[in-house]
Motif scaffolding. Structure first.
Motif, PDB file in Angstrom:
ATOM      1  N   LYS A 192       0.832  -1.205   0.000  1.00  0.00           N
ATOM      2  CA  LYS A 192       0.000   0.000   0.000  1.00  0.00           C
ATOM      3  C   LYS A 192       0.865   1.254   0.000  1.00  0.00           C
ATOM      4  O   LYS A 192       0.542   2.241  -0.684  1.00  0.00           O
ATOM      5  CB  LYS A 192      -0.913  -0.018   1.220  1.00  0.00           C
ATOM      6  N   SER A 196       0.709   3.972  -3.139  1.00  0.00           N
ATOM      7  CA  SER A 196       0.240   5.335  -2.870  1.00  0.00           C
ATOM      8  C   SER A 196       1.381   6.347  -2.815  1.00  0.00           C
ATOM      9  O   SER A 196       1.142   7.526  -2.499  1.00  0.00           O
ATOM     10  CB  SER A 196      -0.526   5.366  -1.541  1.00  0.00           C
ATOM     11  N   ALA A 214      -9.609  -1.671  -5.963  1.00  0.00           N
ATOM     12  CA  ALA A 214      -9.198  -0.670  -4.970  1.00  0.00           C
ATOM     13  C   ALA A 214      -8.119   0.243  -5.545  1.00  0.00           C
ATOM     14  O   ALA A 214      -8.145   1.471  -5.326  1.00  0.00           O
ATOM     15  CB  ALA A 214      -8.688  -1.364  -3.710  1.00  0.00           C
ATOM     16  N   LEU A 215      -7.185  -0.318  -6.276  1.00  0.00           N
ATOM     17  CA  LEU A 215      -6.141   0.499  -6.908  1.00  0.00           C
ATOM     18  C   LEU A 215      -6.739   1.421  -7.966  1.00  0.00           C
ATOM     19  O   LEU A 215      -6.325   2.577  -8.101  1.00  0.00           O
ATOM     20  CB  LEU A 215      -5.080  -0.401  -7.545  1.00  0.00           C
ATOM     21  N   ARG A 217      -9.698   2.737  -7.954  1.00  0.00           N
ATOM     22  CA  ARG A 217     -10.317   3.868  -7.249  1.00  0.00           C
ATOM     23  C   ARG A 217      -9.246   4.839  -6.763  1.00  0.00           C
ATOM     24  O   ARG A 217      -9.404   6.063  -6.874  1.00  0.00           O
ATOM     25  CB  ARG A 217     -11.119   3.355  -6.052  1.00  0.00           C
ATOM     26  N   GLN A 218      -8.173   4.286  -6.227  1.00  0.00           N
ATOM     27  CA  GLN A 218      -7.101   5.122  -5.686  1.00  0.00           C
ATOM     28  C   GLN A 218      -6.472   6.001  -6.766  1.00  0.00           C
ATOM     29  O   GLN A 218      -6.175   7.178  -6.532  1.00  0.00           O
ATOM     30  CB  GLN A 218      -6.037   4.228  -5.062  1.00  0.00           C
ATOM     31  N   PHE A 219      -6.300   5.447  -7.953  1.00  0.00           N
ATOM     32  CA  PHE A 219      -5.639   6.172  -9.032  1.00  0.00           C
ATOM     33  C   PHE A 219      -6.595   7.046  -9.833  1.00  0.00           C
ATOM     34  O   PHE A 219      -6.163   7.785 -10.711  1.00  0.00           O
ATOM     35  CB  PHE A 219      -4.918   5.188  -9.964  1.00  0.00           C
ATOM     36  N   ARG A 222      -5.671  10.498  -9.927  1.00  0.00           N
ATOM     37  CA  ARG A 222      -4.294  10.756 -10.351  1.00  0.00           C
ATOM     38  C   ARG A 222      -4.118  10.374 -11.812  1.00  0.00           C
ATOM     39  O   ARG A 222      -3.421   9.412 -12.163  1.00  0.00           O
ATOM     40  CB  ARG A 222      -3.312   9.957  -9.480  1.00  0.00           C
TER      41      ARG A 222
END
Length: 471
Positions: A192, A196, A214-215, A217-219, A222
Motif C-alpha cells: 500500500k 500510494s 481498490a487500486l 479507485r485510488q488512481f 491521479r
C-alpha cells in the motif's frame, strides 16, 4: 525482531526457505527516482545489451532458479523450469515489441517539415507481483519497463519473496544499475505504501480483482500516473459437438487444474452439452483419478503440487462446501490428502440446478459444471460473469467456433486448446473485471512509454496571410 522480517516457507513441507528484513517504500522509491534519468539517457542499444546479459545470467542460474521456484510455490519442477525459460525468452520478445509498438517513426509532412514520433519513459514504475508465477509475471512488466528507460521498484508477493529477490539479483548481476531495479520486501502495508507513493509515475499490477479495483479507485484522482491492471478471471470452457471425449477431458483438466488451479486463465466453469455430460464426466473422473499430486521434487513428477499455503487450502475447502450448500451437486469431492499441508485433490461440482451462483475467482482446483441444451444457452452462461479474461471451445464444428468467437466476451478466445498457456509473443489481457484495457505480454510496451509527436523544421520560416490589418 520477528515482526521486522519476512519469512518464506515451502508449501509442500512447511520448512522455512528464506528470511529477509522488511523494506521501506520511501527509501526504495527515492533511490529509483535518483537513478532513472541516467538510465533513460543511455542509448536504447545499451539497454538492450544489458537486458540480454540479464537473460544470460538467468540461463546460467536456471537450475538454481528452477529449484527455488518449485520449493517456494510448490509447483512441480517441470513447471518451474518452464517459468524460468519464459523469463529468458521475455527479453527478445520485448525488444521486438518495443521496436514494433513504441519505436521511432517518421511521418510525411508538407513544406520541408519533419513529423517525428518517439516515445519517452514515464520515470519510476512500481510493480506488484503475484505468487503463482513470481518470476514470469513481474518480469513481464519489469523487462519492458527497463527497456523503455524506466526505473522499477518491485514488491514481490509476501508469499513468494525469495523468487522475487532472486530475479532482482539476476538483473543486478547483469549490470543493470542497482538504483534502477529496486526490491521492496514486505506485506500488504509495504504494498500500500508503494502504490500510494507520490513519487512513483505509475503502477503495474497483477493480482486479485478486489485489490485491482481498490487500486483503480485510488488512481482515479491521479490521471497523470499510468495504471496497468491484470486481475484474473472466472473463465469458461465449453464442450460441444465433439466425438473425442478423452481429448476433451484432457483439455478440461489442463485448463482447470494445471498449477493446482492457481492461474488467472484457469477454467473455473465447464459448460457442456447435456447429451455429452455423462460420458464426458466418466472420462474426466478417470483422468482426475490418475493425476499425481505431490511435492515438487517427487519422482515420477506430479501433475500438480499444493496450493500456496494452508490458509488458502482452508478457504478453498470451505468454498467447495459453500457451493454444495447453494444446491451444487458434488461430482468429485475435494480432499486434503496430507494433514496440515495445503495439498488438495481436484473438486468438481455440478451447479446446473443450484439456487444461486457465485461470480468469483476461486483460485484453486475447483471446477463448476453447467449443463445446457442449446449452444446459445451455453454462450449466455459463459458470458454470465463480471470477468472476461479467457474462454475456450472444444468442438469439431467450425461454425460453432465462429459463433463462439463472435459472441464470447473475453480477451483470449481459444478453440480446441486449454484456456491457459497464453503466449508472451501476443497481447495478454481481458475485459470487465479482468483488467483495465491495458493488456500485458507483447503489448506491455504500450504502457511502459508514452508517445511524443514532434513537428520539426531546421529553420524558422513563418508568415501570416489572414487576419492582419494593412501595415
Amino acid at each position: 525482531m520477528p515482526d521486522q522480517e519476512l519469512l518464506s516457507t515451502e508449501p509442500a513441507t512447511g520448512a522455512v526457505l528464506w528470511r529477509h528484513p522488511i523494506g521501506d517504500a520511501d527509501t526504495e522509491v527515492a533511490i529509483a527516482r535518483a537513478s532513472w534519468a541516467a538510465w533513460a539517457a543511455r542509448p536504447l542499444a545499451v539497454r538492450i545489451e544489458a537486458l540480454r546479459r540479464f537473460a544470460n545470467v538467468v540461463r546460467q542460474k536456471a537450475d538454481a532458479f528452477t529449484d527455488l521456484l518449485a520449493r517456494e510455490t510448490g509447483k512441480p519442477l517441470w513447471e518451474a523450469r518452464t517459468e524460468v525459460e519464459t523469463v529468458i525468452a521475455k527479453v527478445d520478445i520485448s525488444v521486438t515489441s518495443y521496436s514494433e509498438r513504441t519505436g521511432q517513426r517518421r511521418i510525411e509532412a508538407p513544406m520541408n517539415t519533419r513529423l517525428a514520433l518517439r516515445h519517452k519513459p514515464h520515470g519510476v514504475l512500481a510493480v506488484l507481483g503475484p505468487y503463482n508465477f513470481p518470476a514470469h509475471l513481474p518480469n513481464g512488466h519489469i523487462v519492458p519497463a527497463l527497456l523503455a528507460g524506466n526505473a522499477v521498484v518491485f514488491k514481490p508477493s509476501e508469499k513468494t519473496p525469495a523468487s522475487g529477490a532472486f530475479l532482482v539479483d539476476c538483473f543486478h548481476a547483469a549490470g543493470i544499475p542497482e538504483g534502477c531495479i529496486r526490491l521492496l520486501i514486505g506485506g500488504p502495508d509495504q504494498g500500500k505504501a508503494l502504490a500510494s507513493h507520490p513519487d512513483i509515475d505509475g503502477l503495474l499490477f497483477t493480482g486479485s480483482a478486489n485489490t485491482g479495483i481498490a487500486l483503480n479507485r485510488q488512481f482515479a484522482a491521479r490521471p497523470e500516473k499510468i495504471l496497468a491492471l491484470e486481475m484474473g478471471g472466472n473463465n469458461p470452457i465449453l464442450v460441444w459437438n465433439t466425438p473425442d471425449l478423452y481429448s476433451a477431458a484432457v483439455l478440461v483438466v489442463q485448463s482447470a487444474f494445471t498449477t493446482a488451479g492457481q492461474r488467472c486463465t484457469a477454467a473455473r466453469r465447464l459448460i457442456v452439452d447435456e447429451k455429452l455430460f455423462e460420458p464426458l464426466m466418466a472420462e474426466l473422473n478417470k483422468l482426475i483419478g490418475r493425476l499425481i499430486i505431490g511435492e515438487p521434487h517427487a519422482d515420477p513428477q506430479p501433475f500438480m503440487g499444493p496450493v500456496i499455503d494452508n490458509n488458502t487450502a482452508d478457504m478453498l475447502t470451505e468454498s467447495f462446501l459453500t457451493l454444495s450448500t447453494m444446491g451444487g451437486r458434488p461430482l468429485r469431492h475435494m480432499e486434503r490428502p496430507i494433514e496440515n499441508r495445503p495439498f488438495l485433490t481436484p473438486g468438481v461440482v455440478d451447479m446446473t440446478e443450484a439456487r444461486e451462483k457465485v461470480d468469483v475467482e476461486l483460485f484453486g482446483p475447483i471446477l463448476q459444471v453447467f449443463r445446457k441444451t442449446s449452444f446459445e444457452e451455453a454462450i449466455a452462461e459463459a458470458n454470465d460473469t463480471r470477468y472476461g479474461l479467457s474462454a475456450s471451445l472444444v468442438s469439431q464444428d467450425p461454425r460453432l467456433y465462429d459463433q463462439f468467437w463472435a459472441n464470447i466476451r473475453a480477451g483470449i478466445v481459444n478453440w480446441n486448446k486449454p484456456t491457459n498457456g497464453a503466449s508472451s509473443a501476443a497481447p495478454f489481457g481481458g475485459v470487465g473485471w479482468s483488467g483495465n484495457h491495458r493488456p500485458s505480454a507483447y503489448y506491455a510496451a504500450d504502457y511502459c512509454a508514452y508517445p511524443v509527436v514532434s513537428s520539426e523544421s531546421e529553420q524558422a520560416r513563418a508568415a501570416m496571410g489572414v487576419g492582419l490589418r494593412d501595415a
